[in-house]
Scaffold this motif. Sequence first.
Motif, PDB file in Angstrom:
ATOM      1  N   ALA A  14       0.831  -1.206   0.000  1.00 47.57           N
ATOM      2  CA  ALA A  14       0.000   0.000   0.000  1.00 47.57           C
ATOM      3  C   ALA A  14       0.866   1.257   0.000  1.00 47.57           C
ATOM      4  O   ALA A  14       0.540   2.253  -0.668  1.00 47.57           O
ATOM      5  N   TYR A  15       1.946   1.234   0.761  1.00 50.25           N
ATOM      6  CA  TYR A  15       2.865   2.385   0.813  1.00 50.25           C
ATOM      7  C   TYR A  15       3.439   2.640  -0.579  1.00 50.25           C
ATOM      8  O   TYR A  15       3.503   3.784  -1.044  1.00 50.25           O
ATOM      9  N   HIS A  16       3.858   1.573  -1.254  1.00 48.92           N
ATOM     10  CA  HIS A  16       4.407   1.716  -2.610  1.00 48.92           C
ATOM     11  C   HIS A  16       3.360   2.291  -3.560  1.00 48.92           C
ATOM     12  O   HIS A  16       3.638   3.222  -4.331  1.00 48.92           O
ATOM     13  N   GLN A  17       2.169   1.768  -3.503  1.00 48.38           N
ATOM     14  CA  GLN A  17       1.110   2.206  -4.419  1.00 48.38           C
ATOM     15  C   GLN A  17       0.681   3.640  -4.143  1.00 48.38           C
ATOM     16  O   GLN A  17       0.389   4.405  -5.069  1.00 48.38           O
ATOM     17  N   GLN A  18       0.650   4.033  -2.895  1.00 49.14           N
ATOM     18  CA  GLN A  18       0.138   5.362  -2.544  1.00 49.14           C
ATOM     19  C   GLN A  18       1.134   6.477  -2.823  1.00 49.14           C
ATOM     20  O   GLN A  18       0.738   7.599  -3.151  1.00 49.14           O
ATOM     21  N   PHE A  19       2.434   6.164  -2.734  1.00 54.03           N
ATOM     22  CA  PHE A  19       3.396   7.259  -2.720  1.00 54.03           C
ATOM     23  C   PHE A  19       4.381   7.292  -3.892  1.00 54.03           C
ATOM     24  O   PHE A  19       4.712   8.370  -4.372  1.00 54.03           O
ATOM     25  N   LEU A  20       4.895   6.162  -4.325  1.00 55.61           N
ATOM     26  CA  LEU A  20       6.052   6.226  -5.216  1.00 55.61           C
ATOM     27  C   LEU A  20       5.722   6.781  -6.589  1.00 55.61           C
ATOM     28  O   LEU A  20       4.708   6.402  -7.207  1.00 55.61           O
ATOM     29  N   GLY A  21       6.558   7.676  -7.051  1.00 54.84           N
ATOM     30  CA  GLY A  21       6.450   8.302  -8.354  1.00 54.84           C
ATOM     31  C   GLY A  21       7.606   9.256  -8.532  1.00 54.84           C
ATOM     32  O   GLY A  21       8.360   9.547  -7.590  1.00 54.84           O
ATOM     33  N   ALA A  22       7.792   9.769  -9.744  1.00 54.53           N
ATOM     34  CA  ALA A  22       8.957  10.589 -10.059  1.00 54.53           C
ATOM     35  C   ALA A  22       8.657  12.070 -10.187  1.00 54.53           C
ATOM     36  O   ALA A  22       9.521  12.838 -10.598  1.00 54.53           O
ATOM     37  N   SER A  23       7.449  12.493  -9.836  1.00 54.60           N
ATOM     38  CA  SER A  23       7.084  13.899 -10.038  1.00 54.60           C
ATOM     39  C   SER A  23       7.972  14.852  -9.251  1.00 54.60           C
ATOM     40  O   SER A  23       8.188  15.992  -9.667  1.00 54.60           O
ATOM     41  N   HIS A  24       8.453  14.406  -8.106  1.00 56.31           N
ATOM     42  CA  HIS A  24       9.283  15.269  -7.250  1.00 56.31           C
ATOM     43  C   HIS A  24      10.643  14.609  -7.020  1.00 56.31           C
ATOM     44  O   HIS A  24      11.193  14.677  -5.923  1.00 56.31           O
ATOM     45  N   ALA A  25      11.174  13.981  -8.069  1.00 56.98           N
ATOM     46  CA  ALA A  25      12.431  13.235  -7.972  1.00 56.98           C
ATOM     47  C   ALA A  25      13.578  14.025  -8.581  1.00 56.98           C
ATOM     48  O   ALA A  25      13.380  14.914  -9.414  1.00 56.98           O
ATOM     49  N   GLN A  26      14.774  13.678  -8.167  1.00 55.77           N
ATOM     50  CA  GLN A  26      15.990  14.264  -8.701  1.00 55.77           C
ATOM     51  C   GLN A  26      16.942  13.133  -9.105  1.00 55.77           C
ATOM     52  O   GLN A  26      17.117  12.164  -8.346  1.00 55.77           O
ATOM     53  N   PHE A  27      17.557  13.258 -10.253  1.00 55.83           N
ATOM     54  CA  PHE A  27      18.488  12.252 -10.773  1.00 55.83           C
ATOM     55  C   PHE A  27      19.759  12.968 -11.207  1.00 55.83           C
ATOM     56  O   PHE A  27      19.695  13.944 -11.968  1.00 55.83           O
ATOM     57  N   ALA A  28      20.918  12.490 -10.730  1.00 48.73           N
ATOM     58  CA  ALA A  28      22.193  13.084 -11.131  1.00 48.73           C
ATOM     59  C   ALA A  28      23.172  11.975 -11.459  1.00 48.73           C
ATOM     60  O   ALA A  28      23.251  10.967 -10.749  1.00 48.73           O
ATOM     61  N   ALA A  29      23.902  12.147 -12.554  1.00 46.49           N
ATOM     62  CA  ALA A  29      24.925  11.178 -12.964  1.00 46.49           C
ATOM     63  C   ALA A  29      26.191  11.932 -13.309  1.00 46.49           C
ATOM     64  O   ALA A  29      26.157  12.956 -14.004  1.00 46.49           O
ATOM     65  N   VAL A  30      27.330  11.413 -12.822  1.00 47.15           N
ATOM     66  CA  VAL A  30      28.627  12.032 -13.061  1.00 47.15           C
ATOM     67  C   VAL A  30      29.589  10.938 -13.517  1.00 47.15           C
ATOM     68  O   VAL A  30      29.700   9.889 -12.869  1.00 47.15           O
ATOM     69  N   GLY A  31      30.260  11.166 -14.630  1.00 45.09           N
ATOM     70  CA  GLY A  31      31.246  10.194 -15.096  1.00 45.09           C
ATOM     71  C   GLY A  31      31.194  10.028 -16.597  1.00 45.09           C
ATOM     72  O   GLY A  31      30.689  10.881 -17.336  1.00 45.09           O
ATOM     73  N   ASP A  32      31.697   8.896 -17.056  1.00 46.97           N
ATOM     74  CA  ASP A  32      31.812   8.638 -18.493  1.00 46.97           C
ATOM     75  C   ASP A  32      30.463   8.177 -19.016  1.00 46.97           C
ATOM     76  O   ASP A  32      30.159   6.980 -19.022  1.00 46.97           O
ATOM     77  N   LEU A  33      29.646   9.114 -19.456  1.00 48.08           N
ATOM     78  CA  LEU A  33      28.291   8.785 -19.888  1.00 48.08           C
ATOM     79  C   LEU A  33      27.960   9.444 -21.221  1.00 48.08           C
ATOM     80  O   LEU A  33      28.510  10.482 -21.584  1.00 48.08           O
ATOM     81  N   ASP A  34      27.061   8.802 -21.959  1.00 50.29           N
ATOM     82  CA  ASP A  34      26.499   9.349 -23.194  1.00 50.29           C
ATOM     83  C   ASP A  34      25.221  10.075 -22.799  1.00 50.29           C
ATOM     84  O   ASP A  34      24.209   9.442 -22.464  1.00 50.29           O
ATOM     85  N   ALA A  35      25.247  11.402 -22.840  1.00 51.86           N
ATOM     86  CA  ALA A  35      24.120  12.186 -22.331  1.00 51.86           C
ATOM     87  C   ALA A  35      22.833  11.873 -23.091  1.00 51.86           C
ATOM     88  O   ALA A  35      21.764  11.702 -22.483  1.00 51.86           O
TER      89      ALA A  35
END
Length: 921
Positions: free
Chosen positions: A679-700
């Motif tokens: 229930a906790y997973h279903q009620q809350f999880l989502g990416a609307s207020h998420a932050q993602f950061a990647a640093v290193g050898d990546l293809d943007a």
Amino acid sequence: MTQPNRLTIALLPFLIASAWTPAVQAAPTSASPSQAVVQRAALQKVTSVEGITEYRLPNGLQVLLIPDDTKPTTTVNVTYRVGSRHEGYGETGMAHLLEHLIFKGSPRHPQVWSEFNKRGFSANGSTWYDRTNYFASFAANDDNLKWYLNWQADAMVNSFIARKDLDSEMTVVRNEMEMGENNPGRILLEKTLASMYQWHNYGKSTIGARTDVENVDIANLKAFYQRHYQPDNATLIVSGKFDAAKVLNWVQTSFGVIPKPKRVLPPLYTLDPVQDGERSVTVRRVGGVPMQFATYHVVPGAHPDYAAVELLSIVLTDTPSGRLHRRLTEQNLAASVFGFSQALADPGYILLGAQLSNEQDPAKATEAMLAEIEDVARQPITEAELARAKSKWLNEWEQGFADPQHVGVALSEAVAQGDWRLFFLTRDRIRAIGLADVQRVATHTFLPSNRTLGQYVPTAIPQRAPQPARVDVVAALKDFKGQAAASAAEAFDASPANIDARTQRLSLPSGMKVALLPKSTRGQAVKVSMTLRFGDETSLAGWGEAPSALAALLDKGTQQLSRQQVQDRLDALQAELSIGGSPGRLTVQLLTRRDKLPEAIALLGEMLRQPALPADALEEVRRQALSAIDASRKEPDAVLDEALARHGNPYPRGDVRYARTFDETEADWKALQLDRVKAYHQQFLGASHAQFAAVGDLDAAATVAALTAAFGDWRSPSAYARVPDPFLTVKPTTMQLATPDRQNASLAVSLPLPLSDTHADYPALMLANHLLGGGGDSRLWNRIREKDGLSYSVYSSMQWNAEEPHSRWTAAANFAPQNRDKVLAAFHEEILRARKEGFSQAEFEAGKRGLLSFRRLSRAQDARLASGWASNLYLQRTFALSAQVDQALENLTLAQVNEALRRYIQPGQFVLGVAGDFKTP
């Protein structure tokens, strides 16, 4: 590579005194041009393997250079081939004592820790069975590197090793012993190895016998130092960013003038005979939870069969594929299992263990554990198990080889085994070994007669492991050829302006904010930090342990993939993943490689959005949590944390800001049902207020495409509002808590402050704390650790709040219970003296330089950069603010710092507690 939770003794400072001085002084500050030319010619290149080049001085010093310009940092390791294995009767702990004493200085360098702090060094040392290692990491520049090389050369032959320093350090060493005495796992390991080895020094604790350490003769200690701290017994390892030509010249100038010693180190020939029956040991103490070790003798690290030992440790104890995990953890016979093997110069050991909760039956767990281990002859290792273990081991090796700091330490361990190239040879042996050899080693190793556990049972027909023998390392390496050296990466400018300029920022349709900082790295490594935020003060109340349980279950399978398939997929992607959870927040840390990042993001999206949340995994997580709570109830640090968190807490049970007791946390875990986690997973999880950061050898472009596919349409099902945590006045108090049968005690201090990190006094108070207790040359450290020798660790810190004016100043120390009054007196005296007299101009200048160096060093670490960007995205900041803070620190005056200390660090407002076994006379 299956390293333990290194029950090794990591040692901090070391003492130094006037010892024998050679005819030619070490570590001169300069040399004439003719000298430099002669010394440069004398330094001979020996070999080069996969980007690592070996040189040798005529005096015997071995030098390894590992250039890597990917990070603006340099790491130096100096490894002496001396450890507890080299100590004689009555000499136990000498190698460890010397490690402490070396940091007490030399005539040319009398204030070592002060220099470390001023230069922003991250420095330390460690003593183990076969070696003593000193290391330092710092922002790359010629002055730092040249100074450190000069100090190490001077320390090699001119350290003080004085009686006065030994006396002042003795309480600290005792305190370190007492810290180990508080650790049931450490004590059980010490006693198990003492039973396992009858004659060899591997059966003796590296820290030494208390009577030997307390009664050591300073003349004998000096003689031990003069015998082993010599260039022909040492290896200097420089890794990271540096100018190789300059380093070679500095090495010749500083170390080259040390004469080659005339003494000859005697060979060590003691080996234990083949064990001829089960051995046992039982430790009974208050507190903790049941724990079991099964240890077996194995070959030295240089032996070809040692590769099989490493792989067997993974086959047996990995989670979730390991045999012991399936037999014990999944069947509720143990809370968790673990294992590691020791690659040593002489025959070492493999340890396989289990930790239980107090409700589980040790007899049943022991029976099942030994049956699973020693049934390997009838249940052979499979090709799938071997392939999985190889993949995991080699992934770890590759990730370590991409880190210059790790490579330096790993090479020091290989040096201790006999040759630094064993670092590569072991990798090649892992790749090449076949199933038949792994099975042979398992069959010959996991015998009842080769086991040390908790009982003795004689056997009618004794079986014996192979006869112990040393390895001819020269012969083992005669046909070895390393792989091609890794390609060079860019020299990255870690300034705030360049970080901001190089970072690409964007938002996904779901609302997730993204920061990508592409930069070439060794091994094409990339670090990811991701945070999901959700819920509000009302909706997050009353969920108990559902947030923690969800975080622990997310890697236990998806609706499409089993738990094992998820783990195998992560291994195939060369990925390390950790997920943490608290009410209203889920954090993810990910390490992978450039070509694997898009697939790793896709897998992460599946894990977060479509988790399996299996019932059996919840029971496993519950058992582990309950076991951890049981283990914490008698630990001084944990007891203090609970008491200080609850003092003045005004929130009701169920509120996310409420501080629970051990009993309440235990009750929440016991009451938690799987449907609540779902229930906790279903009620809350989502990416609307998420932050993602990647640093290193990546293809943007590829990374953005993967993020869009995984999270672009994943909107949060409920509203988000940060739960406020306003400043509250807390009544000052002093508390004393009892933790019986604990030979180490703890001090903790808490002081809430109505400040945020945007307050005008932020830079001044940050530096004031650094000078008071945050730095390596601070007032509290110098008084309680260095001068009085009362604590192994003492510090203060600022926990800054970035969102509202509610930060916290804390301080802590550990000590022997009988020294409680002395520690409290010294702590209060130093705080009052600093408030009354203020810091000196010299302290202020040195502290400011050191703090700025630490800040620059932190921005050079990719993992910290990724975490920093994730936080900045949430706070709508950039690294320009870091530059502004640096400039504010540069512009500070001594008066501002002293005023900040007096205004905010007020002893009359402290919430102070001590916990320990304080016996009354």
